[in-house]
Design an enzyme around this catalytic site. Sequence first.
Site, PDB file in Angstrom:
ATOM      1  CG  HIS A 647      -1.941   1.058   1.243  1.00 46.16           C
ATOM      2  ND1 HIS A 647      -1.735   2.306   1.773  1.00 46.16           N
ATOM      3  CD2 HIS A 647      -3.212   1.053   0.755  1.00 46.16           C
ATOM      4  CE1 HIS A 647      -2.838   3.035   1.636  1.00 46.16           C
ATOM      5  NE2 HIS A 647      -3.740   2.293   1.020  1.00 46.16           N
ATOM      6  CG  HIS A 690       1.140   3.186   9.600  1.00 46.76           C
ATOM      7  ND1 HIS A 690       0.220   2.173   9.653  1.00 46.76           N
ATOM      8  CD2 HIS A 690       0.413   4.316   9.418  1.00 46.76           C
ATOM      9  CE1 HIS A 690      -1.004   2.645   9.515  1.00 46.76           C
ATOM     10  NE2 HIS A 690      -0.917   3.952   9.381  1.00 46.76           N
TER      11      HIS A 690
END
Length: 793
Positions: A647, A690
Site C-alpha cells: 500500500h 506504522h
Amino acid sequence: MSRSFTIERGKTRVVFGAGSSERIASDIAALGAERVLVVSTAGRNAAAELLSGRLGACSVGVLNIAREHVPVEVVAEARRELLRVGADSVLALGGGSAIGLAKALALDGGVRVIALPTTYSGSEMTPIYGMTEGGQKKTGRDERVRPALVVYDPNLTAALPRAITMTSLWNALAHAVEALWSSTLDRATALAAEEAVRLLASSLSRLTARPDDAEAREAALEGAYLAGLSLADAGAGLHHKLCHVLGGMFALPHAATHAVLLPHVVGFQRATEPQAMAALGRALLVVDPVEALARLARVTGVPRSLRELGMPEEGIARAVDAVVTAPSTGSLERAALTQMLTEAWSGPSAHPAPPPLRRPSDAGTQPGLGSTHESEALPGALPRRQNIPRRAPYGLFPELFNGTPFTVKNADNSRLWMYRVRPSFAHGEFTSLPSARFTAPLGDACPTRMRWRPMASPDETSTTDFLDGLVTLGGGGDLVAGPGWAVHLYAANADMADRAFADADGDLLIVPQQGTLDCRTELGWLRVAPGSVLLIPRAIKFAIGLPDGAARGWVLEVVGRRFRLPERGPIGSNGLADARHFLAPQASFEDRLCRGGFQIVNKLGGRLAAAMQEHSPFDVVAWHGNHVPCTYDLSLFNAMGTVTFDHPDPSILTVLTAPLDDHGRAIADFVVFPPRWEVAEHSFRPPVMHRNAASEVNMVVSVASVDAGYEPGCTFLSPLLTAHGVTTKAYDHHLGPEFEDVPKRIPDESLWVMFESALPMQLTAWARETPLVDAGFLQLFDGLSSRFDPSKP
C-alpha cells in the site's frame, strides 16, 4: 433515572428526591423540633394546612400571611403569632415570600428555619435575608437565618403555573450567573454555579416545550439548589442590588424582575468579566451568552421590560441614584447604568422573523478552484473597464478584499472585488466574546491515541445554530499569526438567523457527516451534503442553514497558508481532485434591513468578537476575483492506488493541502479514503502498523458495517510519530485461511476522511474531559501477541 440524595451542608441538612416531602415529619423530628409553625402565602393555605396535619402533634398551626418583598408590618404580625404559639421552628412552604418571612422571624426570634420550597427560589440555601420598609428593601447576611433543614421534592413543582415556573427559574438562574463574577469566587463555587446555569437553562427550554416533563423539573430543582449554594458562597452583587431596589421602590414582582434584568446586566458586565462570560458560554453551549440569554427570554415568554412590570419611566433616575450611592455597590458609571436600565425599561421591539436560510432552486454555480471568477445578479452590475468607477452601476459600493498581502507572488495572490448595496463597515463596535467551547485554549501535546464518539444532536427543545454548535477539539502551531491548524466539531439544529460568521484568521474546510448545509456567502449560495465538502476562504462572511433540520460534522481551520491542490509529481497532470469539479457560487443578493439587528461574529487572533448592523451582509450584487468559496463532491475524486503489491502512503489520496514549507511538510492536508478497488497482491491495506511524521485526525463519514468497531460520526487521533494501525480483528482476518488474495471493492457505503498535519496535535480541555471520549478504543488493538517462530522463515 430519578435523583435522590441527603447531605449535610454545614449546619444545613439537605434532602433531595421525588416524594421526600411525604417523609418530612421524620426529618423534622431528627432535628429535635417540637413546636413547628407552618408559614405560607394566602394562596398556599390549603397545602399548608395539609402539611400541618402531616406533622401531627409537633405542629402549632399555620400562618398564611407571607407577602413578596417581606414588608416589615407582615414580619411584626408574624412575630406576635410566633410568640403566642411558642414555636421553636418555622417551616416555610412555598417560594421566596414564605422563605423570606421565615428568615425574618429567625433574626431575633430564636427559632430555626425549615424550608420546603415549591418554586425555584434558591434562597433556602442562603443566609441572605431582606425586608421592605417605606419603599426601600434592605438586605443582609446572618447565619441565624440559614435553614437547618431543606427538603427538595420535585413533585411539589408539578402544579406550578407556567408563568411562575418560567420566572422562578430565571430567578434561580440569576443566582448562579451573578456568582460567576463575584470577587470571592473559588473553584468549587465556580463549578457549582456553572453546572447550575447548565441545568437551569436546559430546563427552561425543556419545560417551555413540555411543562409536564418530570425529569426537567427535577433537573431544574437541583439547578436551583446549586444556584442557591453559589449565591450563599459568593454573595449578591449588582444584579441583585438592582432587583431589590426596584422591587422595594415600585413593588415589582421579584422573579419577573430577575428575568427582565438578567440579559441586560450580563451585557453590562461582559467587558469586565471575561472568565464569567467564558463559563456562561460553556454552560449555555453558545459563543455569545448575552445574545443567548436574550433569545432564551424570548423563547420562554417571560416579561422583557420593566415597563411591562409596571415601573414608571421617571423611576429610572431614582433607581440609579439609590444604586450608585449604596456603599456596597462599588464604583459604577452613572451614565452607563442609566443607559442599561433605560434599555431594560423599554425592552425589545417587535421585529419580523428573519427568512429561513434555504438555497433557491435556481441558484447557479461555476466550476474552478483558485480561478478568477466573475458573476453579476443584475445585468451590467459588474464594471468592465475598471474596478472603481466614480459612479458604480446601480449606485453600488465597490469594495476591495485582499485575502493575502499585496506583494505576494502572483500565483499566491488572493483578492476579490465586490459591488454591494451598503458599505460593509456600516456596523457597530465589535465586542469581545468569550472563549468557551469554540476557540478554547490548546493544552499540551500527548502521544496517546484517542477516539471520540459522535456528537449528539442538540436537544429538540433548544435552538443551536452552526456557530453555537462548534467546539474545538485541538490543533497546533501558531493560531494567531500562523502557520497553525485547528480541528473543530459541530452539531446543530437551527439556522443561523440574522447572524453571520467570518474567520479572519484562516480558511475553513467544512465536512458534513449528517445533514445537508445550505450556505449563504457574500458571493452567493452553495449547498453541501454529506459526501461533499465546503471551502470558505479567510474572512468571507457566511451563514449556515439546515434544510434537514439537524446536522453534524467537522471543520478544519488553517492559519497562515491557503488550501490548494497538491502537486501531483510523477502522477502527472491528471488524477486525484480536478479543479473543474470545485463549484463556486453565482452572485445572489438580498437588499434587506434588519431592524432587530444582524449579528456579525468575527474571529481574529484566535478570539471572537461580535458587532451589530441594521442590514444583511449578503448584499453583493456583483463580484470578480479568486478569493472565492466553493464545494467539492468527494465522489469525483480519482483515487490512485496499488496495482501490484504494498500500500502506498496516504498522501496519494490528498484532496487539498496547505503547505508549510518547500520540503514536503504541510500545515494540514485533507485526505479522503473513498470507495475504490484494492488489488494489492499479498499485502495489507493499510500497513498493519506504522509511525508517520504527521498528526492524523481520522473521521468516519459512513461505513458499510459497524462490525469493524467504527461508527459513523466518530473521530480518532493518531498523534505525531505514535504507532498505529489496523485492529486485532482486521489483522487476524488478513492472516486467516478465509482471506482471499483477490481484487476487492471497498463498498460504496464506506467513506472515511482525514485531517493530517506535520505539526503536533494539542487537545483542548473539552477534548480530554468530554464524555464522548471512547475509553474502550485501545481495546480494539489488544491481543496482537507474538507470532515469531525462528524455525519458519
